[in-house]
Design a protein around this motif. Sequence first.
Motif, PDB file in Angstrom:
ATOM      1  N   GLY A 193      38.309  40.283  -9.850  1.00 29.65           N
ATOM      2  CA  GLY A 193      39.597  40.527 -10.514  1.00 29.65           C
ATOM      3  C   GLY A 193      40.161  41.911 -10.202  1.00 29.65           C
ATOM      4  O   GLY A 193      41.377  42.105 -10.212  1.00 29.65           O
ATOM      5  N   PHE A 194      39.270  42.856  -9.909  1.00 29.36           N
ATOM      6  CA  PHE A 194      39.744  44.216  -9.588  1.00 29.36           C
ATOM      7  C   PHE A 194      40.159  44.228  -8.108  1.00 29.36           C
ATOM      8  O   PHE A 194      39.531  44.876  -7.265  1.00 29.36           O
ATOM      9  CB  PHE A 194      38.636  45.236  -9.877  1.00 29.36           C
ATOM     10  N   HIS A 195      41.206  43.480  -7.834  1.00 32.31           N
ATOM     11  CA  HIS A 195      41.500  43.150  -6.438  1.00 32.31           C
ATOM     12  C   HIS A 195      42.232  44.255  -5.688  1.00 32.31           C
ATOM     13  O   HIS A 195      42.008  44.454  -4.491  1.00 32.31           O
ATOM     14  CB  HIS A 195      42.303  41.843  -6.376  1.00 32.31           C
ATOM     15  N   SER A 196      43.096  44.960  -6.387  1.00 28.56           N
ATOM     16  CA  SER A 196      43.799  46.076  -5.756  1.00 28.56           C
ATOM     17  C   SER A 196      42.777  47.155  -5.356  1.00 28.56           C
ATOM     18  O   SER A 196      42.813  47.687  -4.237  1.00 28.56           O
ATOM     19  CB  SER A 196      44.819  46.653  -6.737  1.00 28.56           C
ATOM     20  N   GLU A 197      41.849  47.418  -6.275  1.00 26.97           N
ATOM     21  CA  GLU A 197      40.807  48.412  -6.017  1.00 26.97           C
ATOM     22  C   GLU A 197      39.939  47.970  -4.840  1.00 26.97           C
ATOM     23  O   GLU A 197      39.553  48.770  -3.996  1.00 26.97           O
ATOM     24  CB  GLU A 197      39.914  48.580  -7.261  1.00 26.97           C
ATOM     25  N   HIS A 198      39.629  46.665  -4.807  1.00 26.95           N
ATOM     26  CA  HIS A 198      38.788  46.141  -3.733  1.00 26.95           C
ATOM     27  C   HIS A 198      39.472  46.301  -2.371  1.00 26.95           C
ATOM     28  O   HIS A 198      38.833  46.693  -1.391  1.00 26.95           O
ATOM     29  CB  HIS A 198      38.462  44.666  -3.995  1.00 26.95           C
ATOM     30  N   HIS A 199      40.784  46.008  -2.303  1.00 28.10           N
ATOM     31  CA  HIS A 199      41.468  46.125  -1.008  1.00 28.10           C
ATOM     32  C   HIS A 199      41.582  47.576  -0.550  1.00 28.10           C
ATOM     33  O   HIS A 199      41.502  47.854   0.649  1.00 28.10           O
ATOM     34  CB  HIS A 199      42.867  45.489  -1.080  1.00 28.10           C
ATOM     35  N   ASP A 200      41.759  48.484  -1.501  1.00 28.81           N
ATOM     36  CA  ASP A 200      41.859  49.889  -1.112  1.00 28.81           C
ATOM     37  C   ASP A 200      40.502  50.496  -0.783  1.00 28.81           C
ATOM     38  O   ASP A 200      40.409  51.463  -0.029  1.00 28.81           O
ATOM     39  CB  ASP A 200      42.533  50.695  -2.236  1.00 28.81           C
ATOM     40  N   HIS A 201      39.437  49.920  -1.380  1.00 35.86           N
ATOM     41  CA  HIS A 201      38.084  50.458  -1.151  1.00 35.86           C
ATOM     42  C   HIS A 201      37.115  49.301  -0.910  1.00 35.86           C
ATOM     43  O   HIS A 201      36.233  49.038  -1.735  1.00 35.86           O
ATOM     44  CB  HIS A 201      37.627  51.282  -2.372  1.00 35.86           C
ATOM     45  N   PRO A 202      37.259  48.604   0.226  1.00 37.49           N
ATOM     46  CA  PRO A 202      36.456  47.391   0.444  1.00 37.49           C
ATOM     47  C   PRO A 202      34.960  47.633   0.584  1.00 37.49           C
ATOM     48  O   PRO A 202      34.174  46.696   0.429  1.00 37.49           O
ATOM     49  CB  PRO A 202      37.033  46.814   1.751  1.00 37.49           C
ATOM     50  N   ARG A 203      34.554  48.879   0.844  1.00 37.63           N
ATOM     51  CA  ARG A 203      33.122  49.155   1.000  1.00 37.63           C
ATOM     52  C   ARG A 203      32.457  49.495  -0.330  1.00 37.63           C
ATOM     53  O   ARG A 203      31.229  49.671  -0.385  1.00 37.63           O
ATOM     54  CB  ARG A 203      32.911  50.304   1.987  1.00 37.63           C
ATOM     55  N   VAL A 204      33.217  49.606  -1.390  1.00 38.01           N
ATOM     56  CA  VAL A 204      32.615  49.859  -2.710  1.00 38.01           C
ATOM     57  C   VAL A 204      31.917  48.577  -3.180  1.00 38.01           C
ATOM     58  O   VAL A 204      32.474  47.484  -3.080  1.00 38.01           O
ATOM     59  CB  VAL A 204      33.699  50.296  -3.733  1.00 38.01           C
ATOM     60  N   HIS A 205      30.688  48.730  -3.663  1.00 36.26           N
ATOM     61  CA  HIS A 205      29.899  47.566  -4.073  1.00 36.26           C
ATOM     62  C   HIS A 205      30.576  46.831  -5.230  1.00 36.26           C
ATOM     63  O   HIS A 205      31.153  47.473  -6.111  1.00 36.26           O
ATOM     64  CB  HIS A 205      28.503  48.027  -4.502  1.00 36.26           C
ATOM     65  N   TRP A 206      30.493  45.498  -5.226  1.00 38.04           N
ATOM     66  CA  TRP A 206      31.175  44.689  -6.244  1.00 38.04           C
ATOM     67  C   TRP A 206      30.793  45.086  -7.666  1.00 38.04           C
ATOM     68  O   TRP A 206      31.606  44.998  -8.578  1.00 38.04           O
ATOM     69  CB  TRP A 206      30.910  43.190  -6.013  1.00 38.04           C
ATOM     70  N   SER A 207      29.545  45.530  -7.873  1.00 40.85           N
ATOM     71  CA  SER A 207      29.100  45.878  -9.232  1.00 40.85           C
ATOM     72  C   SER A 207      29.718  47.196  -9.704  1.00 40.85           C
ATOM     73  O   SER A 207      29.677  47.514 -10.886  1.00 40.85           O
ATOM     74  CB  SER A 207      27.574  45.975  -9.272  1.00 40.85           C
ATOM     75  N   GLU A 208      30.273  47.975  -8.765  1.00 39.24           N
ATOM     76  CA  GLU A 208      30.845  49.272  -9.134  1.00 39.24           C
ATOM     77  C   GLU A 208      32.372  49.233  -9.280  1.00 39.24           C
ATOM     78  O   GLU A 208      33.004  50.247  -9.551  1.00 39.24           O
ATOM     79  CB  GLU A 208      30.443  50.324  -8.079  1.00 39.24           C
ATOM     80  N   LEU A 209      32.951  48.042  -9.104  1.00 36.42           N
ATOM     81  CA  LEU A 209      34.415  47.940  -9.183  1.00 36.42           C
ATOM     82  C   LEU A 209      34.989  48.248 -10.575  1.00 36.42           C
ATOM     83  O   LEU A 209      36.040  48.882 -10.664  1.00 36.42           O
ATOM     84  CB  LEU A 209      34.880  46.560  -8.699  1.00 36.42           C
ATOM     85  N   PRO A 210      34.317  47.831 -11.687  1.00 32.43           N
ATOM     86  CA  PRO A 210      34.886  48.199 -13.000  1.00 32.43           C
ATOM     87  C   PRO A 210      34.975  49.713 -13.190  1.00 32.43           C
ATOM     88  O   PRO A 210      35.955  50.226 -13.734  1.00 32.43           O
ATOM     89  CB  PRO A 210      33.893  47.582 -14.001  1.00 32.43           C
TER      90      PRO A 210
END
Lengths: 320, 60
Positions: free
Chosen positions: A253-270
């Motif tokens: 769901g944190f999709h904007s953050e994911h696209h800007d930082h695709p190498r950040v681990h999924w568990s650290e997105l919140p």
Amino acid sequence: VSSEARDAAAVLRRWQILAHPQDWHCVIFHVVCLTAYGCAFWLYRHPTAAGIAGPWSRVAFVLASALVLGWISGIDVGVNFHNHSHRPIFTSQFINRWFGRVWTFSGGWPSFFWEYCHVTIHHARLLTTEDWTLPKHTSKGSFENFQRYIITHWPWRISMHLWKDLTARHSLRRRSLRELGIFLALWSIPFWVDPVMALWLWLLPHWIANAFVMNPGMYVQHAGCVPKSPAKPVNHSVVFLSNFFNLTMFNIGFHSEHHDHPRVHWSELPELHMHLKQELIDGEAHVVPFGNYHAAFLLAGDEARQQRFTEQDVGYKGSR
Amino acid sequence: MNLRPLGGVSHGFLSKTGMVLGRAFFPLLAVAIIVGTALWGPWVSLGVTVIAIVAALRLL
């Protein structure tokens, strides 16, 4: 740090299988998905034990199983393998490659093809005319009709684009052919066991996974968005804040953050989301309180329902 | 004797297990629906599936 402690840490690293401790969640998720397929196949092949010996009871079983198998395969490839395509979950390249191959075949994809579509096309060319993974744009600049996209995208449009792209270069052509061969060998296994069973409990779930889980996901994550620019830095993706959705969908769901930082681990997105919250508010990012599923429900509806999707989460600036 | 606080250990274990199970909620639900067919019949499984899909579309 003493040299003994350094040596001990080096020994531990050598025996470390996973790249990140949270990646066990990815492995367990995929293993449970394969178990679900195994259970469905076994019950189909033992109708008396399952109580599905009659034609109608078998139809009910196949329908229920295909729907839930399609649902979980859509998440398993579209979200779970997706994480692996950005940050491989194992420390060994060999295991990464082979686990990837037995990961996406249960979603109707060769792993290399999925990775190519997502990383090389979607992430690198987000919302440009070259991003053929997303819906086409109308003359008004908005996405094409929701239903048309989900029905036509997989496997029809995808196959056409992949054929064009992957046959264009010699190195890509050889690798693609090898990966397609491995995929077909794995994917055909249920057909060798029982072709009718494979049609209903293997091919049908894969169509459901792509047409009704992955494609709607792609649509809603970027509906109403614009390419990234200095003037609009965070309007390329929608942010979905539902806690239960993010728990069960690896924080996608944190999709904007994911696209800007695709190498950040999924568990650290919140955590990243909290860090970037002010930027999202200042940049007027589209933030909604629900997840992809409700968004798809809204965008599949009439104009009044679609309008509800465009509304901003009213409590976002204050409480979260 | 060096005793570790039991509550802390079990809380950590339970919270980690809970997270893994929570993360795999949908695949576990799918297994329950499929295997449950042998217990309660295919029509109940189909009913639960439809309810789960409608709930996801409305709430999630």
